[in-house]
Design a protein around this motif. Structure first.
Motif, PDB file in Angstrom:
ATOM      1  N   ARG A  79      30.469  40.616  56.689  1.00  0.00           N
ATOM      2  CA  ARG A  79      30.245  41.797  57.541  1.00  0.00           C
ATOM      3  C   ARG A  79      31.519  42.621  57.718  1.00  0.00           C
ATOM      4  NH1 ARG A  79      26.804  38.025  59.933  1.00  0.00           N
ATOM      5  NH2 ARG A  79      24.647  38.698  59.879  1.00  0.00           N
ATOM      6  N   SER A  80      32.684  41.995  57.537  1.00  0.00           N
ATOM      7  CA  SER A  80      33.931  42.747  57.705  1.00  0.00           C
ATOM      8  C   SER A  80      34.890  42.606  56.516  1.00  0.00           C
ATOM      9  CB  SER A  80      34.627  42.323  59.005  1.00  0.00           C
ATOM     10  OG  SER A  80      34.926  40.951  58.967  1.00  0.00           O
ATOM     11  N   ALA A  81      34.409  42.054  55.405  1.00  0.00           N
ATOM     12  CA  ALA A  81      35.248  41.890  54.215  1.00  0.00           C
ATOM     13  C   ALA A  81      35.618  43.251  53.622  1.00  0.00           C
ATOM     14  CB  ALA A  81      34.526  41.046  53.172  1.00  0.00           C
ATOM     15  N   GLU A  82      36.834  43.324  53.102  1.00  0.00           N
ATOM     16  CA  GLU A  82      37.307  44.511  52.393  1.00  0.00           C
ATOM     17  C   GLU A  82      37.920  44.050  51.081  1.00  0.00           C
ATOM     18  OE1 GLU A  82      40.228  46.336  54.883  1.00  0.00           O
ATOM     19  OE2 GLU A  82      38.788  46.825  56.446  1.00  0.00           O
ATOM     20  N   HIS A  83      37.607  44.749  50.003  1.00  0.00           N
ATOM     21  CA  HIS A  83      38.097  44.379  48.679  1.00  0.00           C
ATOM     22  C   HIS A  83      38.861  45.563  48.088  1.00  0.00           C
ATOM     23  CE1 HIS A  83      35.425  41.023  49.227  1.00  0.00           C
ATOM     24  NE2 HIS A  83      34.468  41.881  49.504  1.00  0.00           N
ATOM     25  N   TYR A  84      40.096  45.301  47.697  1.00  0.00           N
ATOM     26  CA  TYR A  84      40.999  46.332  47.192  1.00  0.00           C
ATOM     27  C   TYR A  84      41.171  46.153  45.684  1.00  0.00           C
ATOM     28  CZ  TYR A  84      42.052  47.008  52.101  1.00  0.00           C
ATOM     29  OH  TYR A  84      41.943  47.265  53.436  1.00  0.00           O
ATOM     30  N   PHE A  85      40.783  47.174  44.936  1.00  0.00           N
ATOM     31  CA  PHE A  85      40.906  47.155  43.482  1.00  0.00           C
ATOM     32  C   PHE A  85      42.004  48.146  43.108  1.00  0.00           C
ATOM     33  CE2 PHE A  85      36.676  45.788  44.507  1.00  0.00           C
ATOM     34  CZ  PHE A  85      36.422  44.772  43.613  1.00  0.00           C
ATOM     35  N   PHE A  86      43.123  47.613  42.679  1.00  0.00           N
ATOM     36  CA  PHE A  86      44.231  48.461  42.234  1.00  0.00           C
ATOM     37  C   PHE A  86      43.964  48.825  40.783  1.00  0.00           C
ATOM     38  CE2 PHE A  86      45.797  46.344  45.920  1.00  0.00           C
ATOM     39  CZ  PHE A  86      46.629  47.269  46.523  1.00  0.00           C
ATOM     40  N   GLN A 123      35.753  33.686  42.728  1.00  0.00           N
ATOM     41  CA  GLN A 123      35.089  32.388  42.620  1.00  0.00           C
ATOM     42  C   GLN A 123      35.293  31.494  43.837  1.00  0.00           C
ATOM     43  OE1 GLN A 123      36.439  30.314  39.164  1.00  0.00           O
ATOM     44  NE2 GLN A 123      38.561  30.231  39.832  1.00  0.00           N
ATOM     45  N   ASN A 124      36.444  31.552  44.488  1.00  0.00           N
ATOM     46  CA  ASN A 124      36.709  30.699  45.649  1.00  0.00           C
ATOM     47  C   ASN A 124      36.018  31.172  46.921  1.00  0.00           C
ATOM     48  OD1 ASN A 124      38.415  28.943  44.212  1.00  0.00           O
ATOM     49  ND2 ASN A 124      40.121  30.350  44.468  1.00  0.00           N
ATOM     50  N   PHE A 125      35.459  32.369  46.909  1.00  0.00           N
ATOM     51  CA  PHE A 125      34.831  32.926  48.099  1.00  0.00           C
ATOM     52  C   PHE A 125      33.304  32.857  48.042  1.00  0.00           C
ATOM     53  CE2 PHE A 125      38.662  35.782  47.446  1.00  0.00           C
ATOM     54  CZ  PHE A 125      39.503  34.959  48.169  1.00  0.00           C
ATOM     55  N   ILE A 143      41.367  47.869  35.909  1.00  0.00           N
ATOM     56  CA  ILE A 143      41.802  47.052  37.042  1.00  0.00           C
ATOM     57  C   ILE A 143      43.112  46.346  36.725  1.00  0.00           C
ATOM     58  CG2 ILE A 143      41.267  45.038  38.460  1.00  0.00           C
ATOM     59  CD1 ILE A 143      38.395  45.796  38.364  1.00  0.00           C
ATOM     60  N   LYS A 144      44.078  46.527  37.656  1.00  0.00           N
ATOM     61  CA  LYS A 144      45.362  45.846  37.523  1.00  0.00           C
ATOM     62  C   LYS A 144      45.457  44.651  38.467  1.00  0.00           C
ATOM     63  CE  LYS A 144      48.591  48.870  38.192  1.00  0.00           C
ATOM     64  NZ  LYS A 144      49.532  49.977  38.351  1.00  0.00           N
ATOM     65  N   PHE A 145      44.769  44.729  39.622  1.00  0.00           N
ATOM     66  CA  PHE A 145      44.905  43.688  40.638  1.00  0.00           C
ATOM     67  C   PHE A 145      43.746  43.807  41.628  1.00  0.00           C
ATOM     68  CE2 PHE A 145      46.810  41.477  44.252  1.00  0.00           C
ATOM     69  CZ  PHE A 145      47.553  40.481  43.635  1.00  0.00           C
ATOM     70  N   ILE A 146      43.300  42.665  42.176  1.00  0.00           N
ATOM     71  CA  ILE A 146      42.259  42.653  43.206  1.00  0.00           C
ATOM     72  C   ILE A 146      42.778  41.856  44.398  1.00  0.00           C
ATOM     73  CG2 ILE A 146      39.881  42.040  43.799  1.00  0.00           C
ATOM     74  CD1 ILE A 146      39.262  41.960  40.796  1.00  0.00           C
ATOM     75  N   TYR A 147      42.513  42.363  45.588  1.00  0.00           N
ATOM     76  CA  TYR A 147      42.907  41.683  46.821  1.00  0.00           C
ATOM     77  C   TYR A 147      41.754  41.820  47.807  1.00  0.00           C
ATOM     78  CZ  TYR A 147      45.717  40.329  50.866  1.00  0.00           C
ATOM     79  OH  TYR A 147      46.207  39.668  51.969  1.00  0.00           O
ATOM     80  N   SER A 148      41.426  40.740  48.503  1.00  0.00           N
ATOM     81  CA  SER A 148      40.334  40.772  49.484  1.00  0.00           C
ATOM     82  C   SER A 148      40.815  40.353  50.863  1.00  0.00           C
ATOM     83  CB  SER A 148      39.209  39.819  49.057  1.00  0.00           C
ATOM     84  OG  SER A 148      38.590  40.266  47.890  1.00  0.00           O
ATOM     85  N   LYS A 149      40.363  41.097  51.866  1.00  0.00           N
ATOM     86  CA  LYS A 149      40.609  40.736  53.263  1.00  0.00           C
ATOM     87  C   LYS A 149      39.308  40.168  53.832  1.00  0.00           C
ATOM     88  CE  LYS A 149      44.061  44.237  54.394  1.00  0.00           C
ATOM     89  NZ  LYS A 149      44.423  45.308  55.335  1.00  0.00           N
ATOM     90  N   LYS A 150      39.404  39.076  54.560  1.00  0.00           N
ATOM     91  CA  LYS A 150      38.260  38.417  55.202  1.00  0.00           C
ATOM     92  C   LYS A 150      37.105  38.166  54.224  1.00  0.00           C
ATOM     93  CE  LYS A 150      39.417  40.619  59.541  1.00  0.00           C
ATOM     94  NZ  LYS A 150      39.000  41.547  60.566  1.00  0.00           N
ATOM     95  N   ASP A 156      45.122  37.220  55.975  1.00  0.00           N
ATOM     96  CA  ASP A 156      43.929  38.027  55.736  1.00  0.00           C
ATOM     97  C   ASP A 156      42.709  37.191  55.360  1.00  0.00           C
ATOM     98  OD1 ASP A 156      44.971  40.522  56.333  1.00  0.00           O
ATOM     99  OD2 ASP A 156      45.627  40.893  54.273  1.00  0.00           O
ATOM    100  N   CYS A 157      42.905  35.928  55.064  1.00  0.00           N
ATOM    101  CA  CYS A 157      41.779  35.061  54.710  1.00  0.00           C
ATOM    102  C   CYS A 157      41.632  33.996  55.796  1.00  0.00           C
ATOM    103  CB  CYS A 157      41.996  34.438  53.332  1.00  0.00           C
ATOM    104  SG  CYS A 157      40.545  33.539  52.721  1.00  0.00           S
ATOM    105  N   ASN A 158      42.043  32.788  55.507  1.00  0.00           N
ATOM    106  CA  ASN A 158      42.046  31.715  56.498  1.00  0.00           C
ATOM    107  C   ASN A 158      43.215  30.793  56.208  1.00  0.00           C
ATOM    108  OD1 ASN A 158      41.204  29.935  54.438  1.00  0.00           O
ATOM    109  ND2 ASN A 158      39.059  30.248  54.913  1.00  0.00           N
ATOM    110  N   GLU A 159      43.457  29.859  57.079  1.00  0.00           N
ATOM    111  CA  GLU A 159      44.633  29.003  56.965  1.00  0.00           C
ATOM    112  C   GLU A 159      44.679  28.242  55.637  1.00  0.00           C
ATOM    113  OE1 GLU A 159      46.663  25.379  59.441  1.00  0.00           O
ATOM    114  OE2 GLU A 159      45.563  26.912  60.559  1.00  0.00           O
ATOM    115  N   ALA A 160      43.523  27.845  55.145  1.00  0.00           N
ATOM    116  CA  ALA A 160      43.468  27.088  53.891  1.00  0.00           C
ATOM    117  C   ALA A 160      43.950  27.910  52.699  1.00  0.00           C
ATOM    118  CB  ALA A 160      42.046  26.577  53.637  1.00  0.00           C
ATOM    119  N   HIS A 161      43.894  29.228  52.812  1.00  0.00           N
ATOM    120  CA  HIS A 161      44.263  30.109  51.695  1.00  0.00           C
ATOM    121  C   HIS A 161      45.596  30.823  51.898  1.00  0.00           C
ATOM    122  CE1 HIS A 161      40.530  29.819  49.358  1.00  0.00           C
ATOM    123  NE2 HIS A 161      39.945  29.652  50.531  1.00  0.00           N
TER     124      HIS A 161
END
Length: 133
Positions: A51-58, A12-14, A39-46, A113-118
């Motif tokens: 164009r370069s986002a990666e989403h990790y679904f554990f 939601q924040n992205f 799904i146990k956990f989700i993590y997103s880079k960028k 992996d995100c930005n300074e605000a996060h």
């Protein structure tokens, strides 16, 4: 927490006017190939740079990585077991986690992996992931 809630809370924040279509298409693709309760956990880079986002679904069964390659989505599934995890942190805004899999591959997660605000939220997420796996 229900899968749909985990997914919604994470992304939601992205979601902005620019990224809305990207996240809707990616979500439909992921829903098609995995069971929600897995799904146990989700993590997103960028997450703001689609164009370069990666989403990790554990998942219970392994790790699913979703990313966009040109105009298509790519889903990569890893069943390899995590054999080592290394966490470093300092203060509330810095954390780094390196996961080493039995096949020798490594994946690194960093509060930047995100930005300074996060950074605070990402540092917390990395620590939560360390506890979970």
């Amino acid at each position: 927490m229900e899968y749909v809630e985990i997914f919604k809370n994470h992304f939601q924040n992205f979601i902005t006017d620019i990224t809305r279509d990207y996240y809707e298409i990616m979500a439909k693709g992921v829903y098609e190939f995995i069971e929600g309760d897995e799904i146990k956990f989700i993590y997103s880079k960028k997450p703001f740079d689609i164009r370069s986002a990666e989403h990790y679904f554990f998942l219970e069964s392994g790790l699913l990585i979703a990313e966009q390659k040109e105009e298509r989505f790519a889903l990569n599934f890893y069943k390899s077991r995590i054999v080592k995890k290394n966490l470093t942190f300092s203060g509330r805004r810095e954390a780094n986690l390196t996961l080493t899999f039995e096949n020798g591959e490594e994946i690194e997660f960093d509060a930047k992996d995100c930005n300074e605000a996060h950074e605070f939220n990402y540092a917390k997420s990395i620590k939560d992931l360390y506890k979970l796996i």
